[in-house]
Design an enzyme around this catalytic site. Sequence first.
Site, PDB file in Angstrom:
ATOM      1  N   LYS A  64       0.844  -1.202   0.000  1.00 54.20           N
ATOM      2  CA  LYS A  64       0.000   0.000   0.000  1.00 54.20           C
ATOM      3  C   LYS A  64       0.875   1.246   0.000  1.00 54.20           C
ATOM      4  CE  LYS A  64      -1.978   2.743   3.050  1.00 54.20           C
ATOM      5  NZ  LYS A  64      -1.968   4.045   2.337  1.00 54.20           N
ATOM      6  N   GLY A  70       7.236   5.282   7.878  1.00 55.18           N
ATOM      7  CA  GLY A  70       6.342   6.431   8.025  1.00 55.18           C
ATOM      8  C   GLY A  70       6.591   7.128   9.341  1.00 55.18           C
ATOM      9  N   SER A  71       5.551   7.750   9.855  1.00 51.39           N
ATOM     10  CA  SER A  71       5.702   8.579  11.053  1.00 51.39           C
ATOM     11  C   SER A  71       5.793   7.721  12.321  1.00 51.39           C
ATOM     12  CB  SER A  71       4.517   9.525  11.165  1.00 51.39           C
ATOM     13  OG  SER A  71       3.320   8.770  11.291  1.00 51.39           O
ATOM     14  N   THR A  72       6.399   8.272  13.335  1.00 53.12           N
ATOM     15  CA  THR A  72       6.507   7.597  14.626  1.00 53.12           C
ATOM     16  C   THR A  72       5.117   7.379  15.224  1.00 53.12           C
ATOM     17  OG1 THR A  72       8.712   8.455  15.008  1.00 53.12           O
ATOM     18  CG2 THR A  72       7.454   7.823  16.967  1.00 53.12           C
ATOM     19  N   GLY A  94       3.574   4.514  13.431  1.00 53.79           N
ATOM     20  CA  GLY A  94       4.387   3.339  13.745  1.00 53.79           C
ATOM     21  C   GLY A  94       4.062   2.769  15.114  1.00 53.79           C
ATOM     22  N   GLU A 134      10.382   1.715  10.173  1.00 49.04           N
ATOM     23  CA  GLU A 134      11.369   2.765   9.901  1.00 49.04           C
ATOM     24  C   GLU A 134      10.637   4.083  10.073  1.00 49.04           C
ATOM     25  OE1 GLU A 134      14.438   2.153   9.452  1.00 49.04           O
ATOM     26  OE2 GLU A 134      14.438   0.031   8.945  1.00 49.04           O
ATOM     27  N   CYS A 193      14.109  10.979   5.799  1.00 55.62           N
ATOM     28  CA  CYS A 193      14.051  10.639   7.227  1.00 55.62           C
ATOM     29  C   CYS A 193      15.390  10.812   7.932  1.00 55.62           C
ATOM     30  CB  CYS A 193      13.546   9.220   7.386  1.00 55.62           C
ATOM     31  SG  CYS A 193      14.484   8.047   6.406  1.00 55.62           S
ATOM     32  N   GLU A 220      10.525  16.690  14.537  1.00 54.92           N
ATOM     33  CA  GLU A 220      10.882  16.536  13.127  1.00 54.92           C
ATOM     34  C   GLU A 220      10.035  17.521  12.309  1.00 54.92           C
ATOM     35  OE1 GLU A 220       9.481  12.936  11.098  1.00 54.92           O
ATOM     36  OE2 GLU A 220      11.515  12.692  10.344  1.00 54.92           O
TER      37      GLU A 220
HETATM   38  P1  NAP Z   1       2.451   8.328   7.863  1.00 55.81           P
HETATM   39  O1  NAP Z   1       1.345   9.297   7.995  1.00 55.81           O
HETATM   40  O2  NAP Z   1       2.856   7.570   9.037  1.00 55.81           O
HETATM   41  O3  NAP Z   1       2.008   7.364   6.666  1.00 55.81           O
HETATM   42  C1  NAP Z   1       2.809   6.319   6.206  1.00 55.81           C
HETATM   43  C2  NAP Z   1       1.934   5.259   5.565  1.00 55.81           C
HETATM   44  O4  NAP Z   1       1.073   4.671   6.545  1.00 55.81           O
HETATM   45  C3  NAP Z   1       1.000   5.790   4.482  1.00 55.81           C
HETATM   46  O5  NAP Z   1       0.848   4.798   3.501  1.00 55.81           O
HETATM   47  C4  NAP Z   1      -0.292   5.989   5.253  1.00 55.81           C
HETATM   48  O6  NAP Z   1      -1.427   6.002   4.434  1.00 55.81           O
HETATM   49  C5  NAP Z   1      -0.279   4.784   6.152  1.00 55.81           C
HETATM   50  N1  NAP Z   1      -1.089   4.905   7.365  1.00 55.81           N
HETATM   51  C6  NAP Z   1      -1.622   6.018   7.931  1.00 55.81           C
HETATM   52  N2  NAP Z   1      -2.269   5.694   9.068  1.00 55.81           N
HETATM   53  C7  NAP Z   1      -2.143   4.355   9.222  1.00 55.81           C
HETATM   54  C8  NAP Z   1      -2.576   3.425  10.220  1.00 55.81           C
HETATM   55  N3  NAP Z   1      -3.262   3.818  11.299  1.00 55.81           N
HETATM   56  N4  NAP Z   1      -2.241   2.126  10.063  1.00 55.81           N
HETATM   57  C9  NAP Z   1      -1.522   1.702   8.999  1.00 55.81           C
HETATM   58  N5  NAP Z   1      -1.100   2.536   8.028  1.00 55.81           N
HETATM   59  C10 NAP Z   1      -1.391   3.847   8.141  1.00 55.81           C
HETATM   60  O7  NAP Z   1       3.779   8.994   7.335  1.00 55.81           O
HETATM   61  P2  NAP Z   1       3.935  10.002   6.157  1.00 55.81           P
HETATM   62  O8  NAP Z   1       3.314  11.274   6.599  1.00 55.81           O
HETATM   63  O9  NAP Z   1       3.485   9.413   4.901  1.00 55.81           O
HETATM   64  O10 NAP Z   1       5.548  10.077   6.022  1.00 55.81           O
HETATM   65  C11 NAP Z   1       6.358  10.944   6.730  1.00 55.81           C
HETATM   66  C12 NAP Z   1       7.053  10.259   7.885  1.00 55.81           C
HETATM   67  O11 NAP Z   1       7.753   9.094   7.470  1.00 55.81           O
HETATM   68  C13 NAP Z   1       8.105  11.115   8.531  1.00 55.81           C
HETATM   69  O12 NAP Z   1       7.925  11.094   9.923  1.00 55.81           O
HETATM   70  C14 NAP Z   1       9.432  10.465   8.173  1.00 55.81           C
HETATM   71  O13 NAP Z   1      10.480  10.632   9.062  1.00 55.81           O
HETATM   72  C15 NAP Z   1       9.056   9.062   8.073  1.00 55.81           C
HETATM   73  N6  NAP Z   1      10.006   8.367   7.209  1.00 55.81           N
HETATM   74  C16 NAP Z   1      10.884   7.479   7.767  1.00 55.81           C
HETATM   75  C17 NAP Z   1      11.808   6.810   6.990  1.00 55.81           C
HETATM   76  C18 NAP Z   1      12.758   5.814   7.570  1.00 55.81           C
HETATM   77  O14 NAP Z   1      13.306   5.005   6.822  1.00 55.81           O
HETATM   78  N7  NAP Z   1      12.995   5.796   8.853  1.00 55.81           N
HETATM   79  C19 NAP Z   1      11.834   7.042   5.617  1.00 55.81           C
HETATM   80  C20 NAP Z   1      10.942   7.958   5.083  1.00 55.81           C
HETATM   81  C21 NAP Z   1      10.009   8.599   5.893  1.00 55.81           C
HETATM   82  P3  NAP Z   1      -2.042   7.407   3.927  1.00 55.81           P
HETATM   83  O15 NAP Z   1      -0.974   8.108   3.168  1.00 55.81           O
HETATM   84  O16 NAP Z   1      -3.172   6.976   3.070  1.00 55.81           O
HETATM   85  O17 NAP Z   1      -2.453   8.160   5.151  1.00 55.81           O
END
Ligand code: NAP
Length: 491
Positions: free
Chosen positions: A191, A243-245, A248, A265, A299, A396
Amino acid sequence: MSATGTWPVDFETAPWHPADHFIDGAWVPSVGTARIEVTNPATGEVWGSVPAASDEDLDAAMAAARRAFDAGPWPRMRPSERAEVLRRFADEVESRAAALSLTNTRENGSPVAETGGAAANAAGILRYFAGLAPHLEREDVRPFPNGVGESVVRRDPLGVCALIAPWNFPINLVVIKLAPALLAGNCVVIKPASPTPLSIRHIVEAARAAGIPAGVVNLITGSGRTGDAMVRHPAVDKVAFTGSTEVGRKIAAACGELLRPVTLELGGKSAAILLDDVDLDAFARVFVRSCLRNTGQTCYISTRILAPSSRYDEIVDTITRVVSEAPQGDPLDPGTVFGPVAHRGQYESVLDHLASARAEGARFTTGGEPLPGPGLFIAPTVLADVTPEMRVAREEIFGPVVTIQPYGHVDEAIEIANSTPFGLGGIVFSADEERAFGVAERVDSGSVGVNFFASNHAAPFGGRHDSGLGVEYGVEGLEQYVAFKSIHRRA
Ligand code: NAP
Ligand code: MG
């Protein structure tokens, strides 16, 4: 749905099959009617849409993956046979480099200077993991220490893996999960994030063209609600998330309850520690890549600059000059360094952080304002005289913003670097590499660079503390997709 503009393809017949999910080896229409719009953040144009998966769509994708795992050929092939398919997959990805780059740039605004390398990088990851087939095939026999016999250690695939990705690197952050999952013999349901549901379709097409059997790779699009349903779905054996903490933590809680293996991650707030002998010309050359890559939406980048008081003004001046001189604008222009922020919610969040910095007394040496026009552009911003209590020093930001804090002794710099709940990246800059290495050893994070930062496909990458669980890349990353099994026998 609009498909206007200069986009040189017919939207409806384009390889992203906008109406469909990819399930059991074919593009199939969504059973539901809800759609997710795709907006070009550089122009504000809504240029496509994809289905938001219904529960039936999700069940169909999971059932296909389950069948492919329980009865299909993929898990039963030898790892070296799967590696051959992954190498073909890599070639197919590379042959789609231009389409991948343009689709990615138009969905999240990453400049083509960034996305132009995405296919080669994805192919490199696939080939790296293909090269690890011997690790899965080797005879791993371990004598009992007390001499009663020996154990044959096997690395079986786990089963069906749910792969959930963010929008900042929509190709790489899927492929880094997909490649080890496939090599190990798993089947997957992917997804992508809602703002970036299109570029990944080229990867799925490449997988099909490479001959990966039906049901092994499935793609559905949907909201966070769909992501949550995937995490809890009874067909799933493992979850891999970037994704976000905040999200996660919820996924970890669900997987804890279900006793389901999970790798996470998550976010970061990494520090660049400049030692007092830093070579500022060398630093300036790698600064954007190290501290503001992908318009600050990476990230692991080191967005907190820790500068020795003895050279503070000189460092603030250098960073201000580099940031203000880097071209910002049309991400389709190969000379562009900074593009727009990827989507509206992130744009509002970055502006909110800048407002807090203003209210709390940070000094803006360049940037700080959104640019006029329909695109989501924020001028790259340098915040000097930042103190540890400020929100911008702790949270962040994930946009084109760096903070600079002065420090006295190097012990203080390390203490500041280690003072957040995160532990993802970091860089130490010094003319003396040995001295920098010694400081890098004291940074409490999963990866640290000496005078530069890059992820190495062969070395584990992962976050400590609030930055994640488990690792990606390397043999260690492959082992997150295996179920160990020890068969004991009398020797
Ligand atoms: P996010 O809001 O956590 O979303 C990540 C993914 O999870 C998206 O596909 C999202 O779908 C989905 N999602 C949302 N709520 C969910 C839930 N309750 N259960 C399961 N899946 C769910 O993160 P983001 O805003 O896309 O990305 C930014 C964050 O990612 C930043 O904090 C960044 O640091 C982190 N990041 C970390 C790394 C690493 O390798 N450590 C790399 C890149 C980014 P939708 O988009 O449809 O909401
Ligand atoms: Mg989000």
